[in-house]
Design an enzyme around this catalytic site. Structure first.
Site, PDB file in Angstrom:
ATOM      1  CB  SER A   1      -0.912   0.012   1.233  1.00 51.89           C
ATOM      2  OG  SER A   1      -0.173   0.299   2.397  1.00 51.89           O
TER       3      SER A   1
ATOM      4  CB  SER B   1       0.086   3.502   4.653  1.00 50.69           C
ATOM      5  OG  SER B   1       1.031   2.487   4.945  1.00 50.69           O
TER       6      SER B   1
ATOM      7  CE  LYS C   1       0.303   1.651   8.899  1.00 53.36           C
ATOM      8  NZ  LYS C   1      -0.215   2.172   7.611  1.00 53.36           N
TER       9      LYS C   1
ATOM     10  CB  SER D   1      -1.259   6.259   7.133  1.00 56.97           C
ATOM     11  OG  SER D   1      -0.750   5.237   7.950  1.00 56.97           O
TER      12      SER D   1
END
Length: 300
Positions: A70, A72, A127, A259
């Protein structure tokens, strides 16, 4: 990153290892019949067990590859990036059980961490670590702060790669009866990029870019920030303050307004940590495209 290859690798390695050991101690087919004349399973055990054992050790305790699914973490990581993750940075853990057997370190402010998603531990997320255990993290008037100290941030001019921008939205079905064509996906990515603003943040030894989309602060609707709990000190509109509990970490994506991170589902327990992302070793655009290596480099 929604599949743990160890679910296949560990049982297969153990099974072949048991067969290999049985032949060494009792069956002795390799010794009595000769190489190539054993039963099929015994032959596989001798051929594949040593290789699988090495792969398992490397993936579980040293370096494991992951693919970014993705956007994010844009602009640090883009969809299609293949990364190497340091598995011993945050403690040596057993595969499948995830029990920590050796404490080798802990996340620091600004690390890019891979972890098992708290709401579904079979899925891996990636993250940036923003808050450590005991930290107070806040966002007010466009400023991110840790323990009431603003994170050093400055606006920068960043020209995103047009090819990477075209991959921000994946083509395909986005909702029942709604299909996003490849041309529409590229157009949406370009339109979004035209409005994007980039800033350079410095957290500890980590200096990195973050991406904001004006008038699109989705965190103001984040379920975690809206709930009443001892950890959520305040939340009003786009401004919030939280306290990170002991044994947990607070994480956010670098693509701040696109995100689904800790602002939406809470904290990452220490037990869920999988490793530190350290290097991009390949990028594979979607579809029938050859991989490229122009994005190779360390992850800030």
């Amino acid at each position: 990153m929604d599949f743990d290859f160890n679910l296949i690798l560990v049982p297969l390695t153990i099974g072949l290892g048991i067969i290999w050991l049985l032949d060494k101690l009792t069956l002795k087919q390799r010794k009595t019949r000769g190489r190539g004349k054993e039963s099929l399973l015994v032959r596989w055990a001798y051929d594949f067990f040593p290789v699988l054992a090495v792969v398992l050790i490397v993936r579980s305790f040293l370096i494991e590859p992951f693919n970014i699914p993705s956007s994010s973490m844009v602009p640090t990581l883009y969809t299609g990036d293949f990364i190497a993750v340091n598995k011993y940075a945050y403690g040596v853990r057993l595969p499948l059980t995830y029990n920590k057997v050796l404490d080798t370190g802990a996340p620091e402010h600004g690390d890019v961490a891979v972890f098992r998603y708290p709401e579904n531990p079979s899925i891996y997320y990636i993250k940036r670590v923003i808050g450590l255990p005991g930290d107070s993290v806040s966002y007010s008037q466009g400023t991110l702060a840790i323990n009431d100290t603003p994170v050093p941030t400055k606006a920068v001019n960043f020209a995103a790669d047009a090819e990477l921008t075209s991959q921000l939205y994946p083509a395909g079905q986005v909702a029942p009866g709604q299909v996003l064509t490849e041309d529409n996906a590229i157009q949406m990515g370009q339109q979004e990029e035209n409005a994007a603003q980039y800033f350079e943040e410095t957290q500890g030894n980590n200096k990195h870019l973050v991406r904001y989309l004006p008038d699109m602060n989705s965190a103001q609707y984040a379920p975690f920030l809206q709930q009443e709990s001892p950890e959520v000190v305040s939340s009003e509109g786009t401004e919030w303050r939280i306290n990170v509990p002991e044994g947990h970490y607070f994480v956010m994506g670098d693509n701040r307004d696109r995100s689904a991170d800790g602002r939406f589902w809470g904290f990452v327990p220490d037990d869920n940590l999988a490793g530190k992302a350290v290097y991009i070793w390949m990028h594979k655009p979607p579809g029938l495209n050859l991989p490229t290596f122009k994005r190779n480099g360390s992850i800030d």
